[in-house]
Design an enzyme around this catalytic site. Structure first.
Site, mmCIF file in Angstrom:
data_model
loop_
_atom_site.group_PDB
_atom_site.id
_atom_site.type_symbol
_atom_site.label_atom_id
_atom_site.label_comp_id
_atom_site.label_asym_id
_atom_site.label_seq_id
_atom_site.Cartn_x
_atom_site.Cartn_y
_atom_site.Cartn_z
ATOM 1 N N ASN A 11 0.867 -1.179 0.000
ATOM 2 C CA ASN A 11 0.000 0.000 0.000
ATOM 3 C C ASN A 11 0.901 1.224 0.000
ATOM 4 O O ASN A 11 1.518 1.542 1.018
ATOM 5 C CB ASN A 11 -0.889 -0.035 1.247
ATOM 6 C CG ASN A 11 -1.725 1.215 1.410
ATOM 7 O OD1 ASN A 11 -1.780 2.059 0.516
ATOM 8 N ND2 ASN A 11 -2.374 1.344 2.562
ATOM 9 N N TRP A 12 0.982 1.881 -1.131
ATOM 10 C CA TRP A 12 1.876 3.042 -1.244
ATOM 11 C C TRP A 12 1.301 4.283 -0.574
ATOM 12 O O TRP A 12 1.976 5.299 -0.459
ATOM 13 C CB TRP A 12 2.185 3.330 -2.719
ATOM 14 C CG TRP A 12 3.254 2.441 -3.288
ATOM 15 C CD1 TRP A 12 3.691 1.248 -2.769
ATOM 16 C CD2 TRP A 12 4.045 2.681 -4.466
ATOM 17 N NE1 TRP A 12 4.693 0.734 -3.552
ATOM 18 C CE2 TRP A 12 4.928 1.585 -4.604
ATOM 19 C CE3 TRP A 12 4.081 3.692 -5.426
ATOM 20 C CZ2 TRP A 12 5.844 1.487 -5.663
ATOM 21 C CZ3 TRP A 12 4.983 3.605 -6.465
ATOM 22 C CH2 TRP A 12 5.874 2.510 -6.579
ATOM 23 N N LYS A 13 0.033 4.226 -0.158
ATOM 24 C CA LYS A 13 -0.615 5.382 0.473
ATOM 25 C C LYS A 13 -0.404 6.633 -0.394
ATOM 26 O O LYS A 13 -0.391 6.514 -1.620
ATOM 27 C CB LYS A 13 -0.103 5.567 1.914
ATOM 28 C CG LYS A 13 -0.191 4.258 2.715
ATOM 29 C CD LYS A 13 0.060 4.429 4.176
ATOM 30 C CE LYS A 13 -0.090 3.072 4.874
ATOM 31 N NZ LYS A 13 0.027 3.179 6.322
ATOM 32 N N HIS A 95 -9.444 1.123 5.102
ATOM 33 C CA HIS A 95 -8.161 1.297 5.791
ATOM 34 C C HIS A 95 -8.374 2.245 6.974
ATOM 35 O O HIS A 95 -9.185 3.175 6.891
ATOM 36 C CB HIS A 95 -7.122 1.875 4.823
ATOM 37 C CG HIS A 95 -5.735 1.815 5.375
ATOM 38 N ND1 HIS A 95 -5.292 2.708 6.316
ATOM 39 C CD2 HIS A 95 -4.728 0.946 5.160
ATOM 40 C CE1 HIS A 95 -4.039 2.396 6.652
ATOM 41 N NE2 HIS A 95 -3.672 1.325 5.954
ATOM 42 N N GLU A 97 -6.746 4.619 8.000
ATOM 43 C CA GLU A 97 -6.511 6.031 7.678
ATOM 44 C C GLU A 97 -7.736 6.643 7.004
ATOM 45 O O GLU A 97 -8.023 7.831 7.176
ATOM 46 C CB GLU A 97 -5.242 6.160 6.809
ATOM 47 C CG GLU A 97 -3.997 5.897 7.654
ATOM 48 C CD GLU A 97 -2.813 5.320 6.923
ATOM 49 O OE1 GLU A 97 -2.795 5.335 5.669
ATOM 50 O OE2 GLU A 97 -1.891 4.827 7.599
ATOM 51 N N GLU A 165 -5.045 -4.885 10.640
ATOM 52 C CA GLU A 165 -4.017 -3.868 10.822
ATOM 53 C C GLU A 165 -4.291 -3.082 12.110
ATOM 54 O O GLU A 165 -5.104 -2.138 12.106
ATOM 55 C CB GLU A 165 -4.018 -2.887 9.645
ATOM 56 C CG GLU A 165 -3.705 -3.528 8.307
ATOM 57 C CD GLU A 165 -3.194 -2.498 7.312
ATOM 58 O OE1 GLU A 165 -2.118 -2.734 6.754
ATOM 59 O OE2 GLU A 165 -3.851 -1.464 7.112
ATOM 60 N N GLY A 171 3.014 2.202 10.856
ATOM 61 C CA GLY A 171 4.016 3.259 10.738
ATOM 62 C C GLY A 171 4.739 3.585 12.025
ATOM 63 O O GLY A 171 5.383 4.631 12.134
ATOM 64 N N SER A 204 3.752 -2.148 10.292
ATOM 65 C CA SER A 204 5.199 -2.211 10.537
ATOM 66 C C SER A 204 5.843 -3.529 10.109
ATOM 67 O O SER A 204 6.810 -3.976 10.730
ATOM 68 C CB SER A 204 5.514 -1.906 12.009
ATOM 69 O OG SER A 204 5.167 -0.561 12.310
ATOM 70 N N GLY A 225 2.978 -1.109 4.222
ATOM 71 C CA GLY A 225 3.006 0.298 3.857
ATOM 72 C C GLY A 225 4.410 0.737 3.484
ATOM 73 O O GLY A 225 4.884 0.485 2.371
ATOM 74 N N GLY A 226 5.091 1.377 4.416
ATOM 75 C CA GLY A 226 6.399 1.990 4.145
ATOM 76 C C GLY A 226 7.395 1.084 3.442
ATOM 77 O O GLY A 226 8.086 1.514 2.503
HETATM 78 P P1 13P Z 1 3.258 0.356 7.570
HETATM 79 O O1 13P Z 1 3.748 -0.949 6.948
HETATM 80 O O2 13P Z 1 3.988 1.555 7.030
HETATM 81 O O3 13P Z 1 3.225 0.270 9.054
HETATM 82 O O4 13P Z 1 1.743 0.542 7.075
HETATM 83 C C1 13P Z 1 0.854 -0.519 7.198
HETATM 84 C C2 13P Z 1 -0.382 -0.180 6.480
HETATM 85 O O5 13P Z 1 -1.136 0.673 6.897
HETATM 86 C C3 13P Z 1 -0.647 -0.878 5.220
HETATM 87 O O6 13P Z 1 -1.937 -0.648 4.762
#
Ligand code: 13P
Length: 244
Positions: A11-13, A95, A97, A165, A171, A204, A225-226
């Site tokens: 997920n590149w957000k 998600h 977020e 999640e 993050g 994470s 994510g990251g």
């Molecule tokens: P991180 O891997 O950056 O913690 O993000 C997880 C996430 O929200 C994937 O959708």
């Protein structure tokens, strides 16, 4: 029953410009025939360009959200049909977020998942508790309620993937213990309408902890994510999943 095929989803957000497509190309070149499913979900602006960059490869493409309607007067929104038209086969929905930043409810997530299905997209539906809920011992109540209300009727292994999640793990570099992940996944799995639905962990996940997370039973892969932004990091996670 056929085995659930593992999946590494990135997920590149709200990250990524045209130059970032080199990372997708590098990942594609590194995994011509991956032993697991690989999914990349870039921002909507990169979808069609990433489709071209991944053309012919084994990596699937997904959006990060969609509107519940096919089209209409919804400035700034993108429909599931538009995502499919841009080359997506999947869409992340619910998600944390989106739930936090846009006040999305589980009922809205279920409506979006219906729209995704109508457009032929696989919905990757996210659930997870906040730190406050976690500390209050409410994790199982929160995630089971989110699951129950976010899943549309007719959800099955073909059209749905679930990602657990924990909000406090996203993050932050913090992850739940293997026992905590296992407990939540076991409880979620028992409530799935189809035992073939894949259950991912997210929060994470990185190259260093991936193998230990993938060793947990009932974890069918990760939503990353990251660490999905760089082909080298995400590639290491994909390899850990292949080896699990
Ligand atoms: P991180 O891997 O950056 O913690 O993000 C997880 C996430 O929200 C994937 O959708």
């Amino acid at each position: 029953m056929p085995q659930r095929r593992k999946i590494a989803a990135g997920n590149w957000k709200m990250h990524g410009l045209g130059a970032s497509l080199d990372e997708a190309r590098a990942l594609c070149a590194a995994f011509p025939k991956p032993g697991v499913d690989i999914l990349l979900c870039p921002p909507a602006t990169l979808l069609s360009r990433m489709r071209d960059a991944l053309d012919g490869g084994a990596i699937a493409l997904g959006g990060q959200d969609c509107h519940a309607s096919e089209s209409g007067a919804h400035t700034g929104d993108v429909s599931a049909l538009m995502l499919a038209d841009a080359g997506a086969s999947h869409v992340i929905l619910g998600h944390s977020e989106r739930r936090a930043d846009h006040g999305e409810t589980s009922a809205q997530v279920a409506a979006k998942a219906q729209a995704a299905r109508a457009a032929g997209l696989v919905a990757v539906i996210c659930v997870g508790e906040t730190l406050q809920e976690h500390d209050a011992g409410r994790t199982l109540d929160v995630v089971t309620a989110q699951l129950a209300h976010s899943l549309p009727a007719g959800a099955n292994a073909t059209n749905t993937i679930i990602a657990y999640e924990p909000v406090w793990a996203i993050g932050t570099g913090r992850t739940p213990t293997p026992e905590q992940i296992s407990e939540v996944h076991t409880v979620l799995r028992a409530r799935l309408p189809d035992p073939g639905i894949r259950l991912l962990y997210g929060g994470s996940v990185n190259a260093a902890n991936a193998a230990s997370i993938f060793a947990i039973s009932d974890v069918d892969g990760a939503l990353v994510g990251g660490a999905s932004l760089k082909a080298q990091d995400f590639g290491a996670i994909v390899r850990a999943l292949e080896d699990s």
